[in-house]
Motif scaffolding. Structure first.
Motif, PDB file in Angstrom:
ATOM      1  N   TRP A  23       5.214  -1.213  -4.775  1.00 35.13           N
ATOM      2  CA  TRP A  23       3.634  -0.759  -4.554  1.00 35.13           C
ATOM      3  C   TRP A  23       2.598  -1.827  -4.699  1.00 35.13           C
ATOM      4  O   TRP A  23       2.697  -2.484  -5.605  1.00 35.13           O
ATOM      5  CB  TRP A  23       3.695   0.528  -5.218  1.00 35.13           C
ATOM      6  N   SER A  24       1.559  -1.798  -3.581  1.00 31.17           N
ATOM      7  CA  SER A  24       0.376  -2.439  -4.049  1.00 31.17           C
ATOM      8  C   SER A  24      -0.403  -1.429  -4.947  1.00 31.17           C
ATOM      9  O   SER A  24       0.029  -0.286  -5.101  1.00 31.17           O
ATOM     10  CB  SER A  24      -0.312  -2.699  -2.539  1.00 31.17           C
ATOM     11  N   GLN A  25      -1.527  -1.872  -5.198  1.00 34.33           N
ATOM     12  CA  GLN A  25      -2.398  -0.999  -6.198  1.00 34.33           C
ATOM     13  C   GLN A  25      -3.120   0.061  -5.331  1.00 34.33           C
ATOM     14  O   GLN A  25      -3.175   1.274  -5.776  1.00 34.33           O
ATOM     15  CB  GLN A  25      -3.738  -1.816  -6.712  1.00 34.33           C
ATOM     16  N   THR A  26      -3.185  -0.134  -4.086  1.00 38.07           N
ATOM     17  CA  THR A  26      -3.644   0.737  -3.108  1.00 38.07           C
ATOM     18  C   THR A  26      -2.526   1.845  -2.823  1.00 38.07           C
ATOM     19  O   THR A  26      -2.806   3.100  -2.961  1.00 38.07           O
ATOM     20  CB  THR A  26      -4.106   0.064  -1.740  1.00 38.07           C
ATOM     21  N   GLN A  27      -1.477   1.467  -2.798  1.00 42.23           N
ATOM     22  CA  GLN A  27      -0.074   2.391  -2.630  1.00 42.23           C
ATOM     23  C   GLN A  27      -0.205   3.433  -3.964  1.00 42.23           C
ATOM     24  O   GLN A  27       0.077   4.595  -3.970  1.00 42.23           O
ATOM     25  CB  GLN A  27       1.102   1.758  -2.238  1.00 42.23           C
ATOM     26  N   LEU A  28      -0.221   2.576  -5.070  1.00 43.25           N
ATOM     27  CA  LEU A  28      -0.270   3.492  -6.507  1.00 43.25           C
ATOM     28  C   LEU A  28      -1.445   4.504  -6.334  1.00 43.25           C
ATOM     29  O   LEU A  28      -1.054   5.619  -7.042  1.00 43.25           O
ATOM     30  CB  LEU A  28      -0.163   2.542  -7.582  1.00 43.25           C
ATOM     31  N   LEU A  29      -2.530   4.155  -5.918  1.00 40.48           N
ATOM     32  CA  LEU A  29      -3.710   4.999  -5.881  1.00 40.48           C
ATOM     33  C   LEU A  29      -3.317   6.218  -4.903  1.00 40.48           C
ATOM     34  O   LEU A  29      -3.570   7.347  -5.754  1.00 40.48           O
ATOM     35  CB  LEU A  29      -4.844   4.315  -5.091  1.00 40.48           C
ATOM     36  N   LYS A  30      -2.522   6.138  -3.992  1.00 42.74           N
ATOM     37  CA  LYS A  30      -2.281   7.402  -3.227  1.00 42.74           C
ATOM     38  C   LYS A  30      -1.132   7.977  -3.986  1.00 42.74           C
ATOM     39  O   LYS A  30      -1.236   9.125  -3.821  1.00 42.74           O
ATOM     40  CB  LYS A  30      -1.645   6.730  -1.693  1.00 42.74           C
TER      41      LYS A  30
END
Length: 189
Positions: free
Chosen positions: A52-59
């Protein structure tokens, strides 16, 4: 193995002939790290292991918070949450207690996996101070693993220590109370 108690954990440390600090390190804690640094390393490694990217983690965090009914425990704006994620992963901030269940849900991980429960010399000392203490469930698994992977001679010493009186375990040099010749006789039968 039955449930680990402070007495059993202390017996394992003595059977391994380790200091408290050495035992904490053996169980997976790096004493030079601060709690936020431990969390940071565990968080980033867990996120990267999931790809995961940090953006994917955010989601994932938003979805986990919704499942848990804790959406109000996250910052309202995605930009703010992204800053939090960066701060948590680089050790500038520790994850607030209210956000921990959300992280656990998002990652499908345990407290120990994410660095929320840490094995320190003080934790090891607390097991010796309170022999009836039941360590955290994640630490139960760590202790199980440490015993299973220990050499047979350590497992035998551990078993022998458990049948000794509790007062014997509290002595600092109790690792030397089982003479090696007796141990040899037990293991060679």
């Amino acid at each position: 193995m039955d449930v680990w108690t402070g007495r059993r954990a202390s017996a394992l440390r003595i059977a391994l002939r380790m200091t408290r600090e050495g035992f904490a390190r053996h169980l997976g804690f790096a004493p030079t790290n601060t709690p936020s640094t431990c969390n940071a390393v565990a968080l980033k490694e867990t996120r990267l292991a999931k790809g995961w990217s940090q953006t994917q983690l955010l989601k994932q965090l938003r979805a986990a918070a919704a499942r848990l009914g804790k959406s109000n425990d996250l910052p309202y704006r995605d930009e703010s949450l992204h800053v939090y994620i960066s701060c948590f992963e680089n050790g500038r901030r520790a994850i607030p207690y209210r956000m921990r269940p959300i992280y656990l849900e998002a990652f499908g991980a345990s407290d120990l996996n994410l660095g929320f429960v840490q094995i320190t010399e003080a934790v090891v000392a607390s097991w010796e101070d309170d022999p009836d203490q039941i360590p955290h469930p994640d630490l139960q698994r760590v202790l199980d693993s440490a015993l299973i992977t220990a050499p047979e001679v350590v497992q035998v010493r551990f078993a022998l220590l458990l049948v000794q009186s509790p007062a014997t375990l509290a002595e600092p040099d109790s690792a030397h109370t089982i003479p090696s010749r007796n141990l040899h006789l037990v293991t060679s039968q």
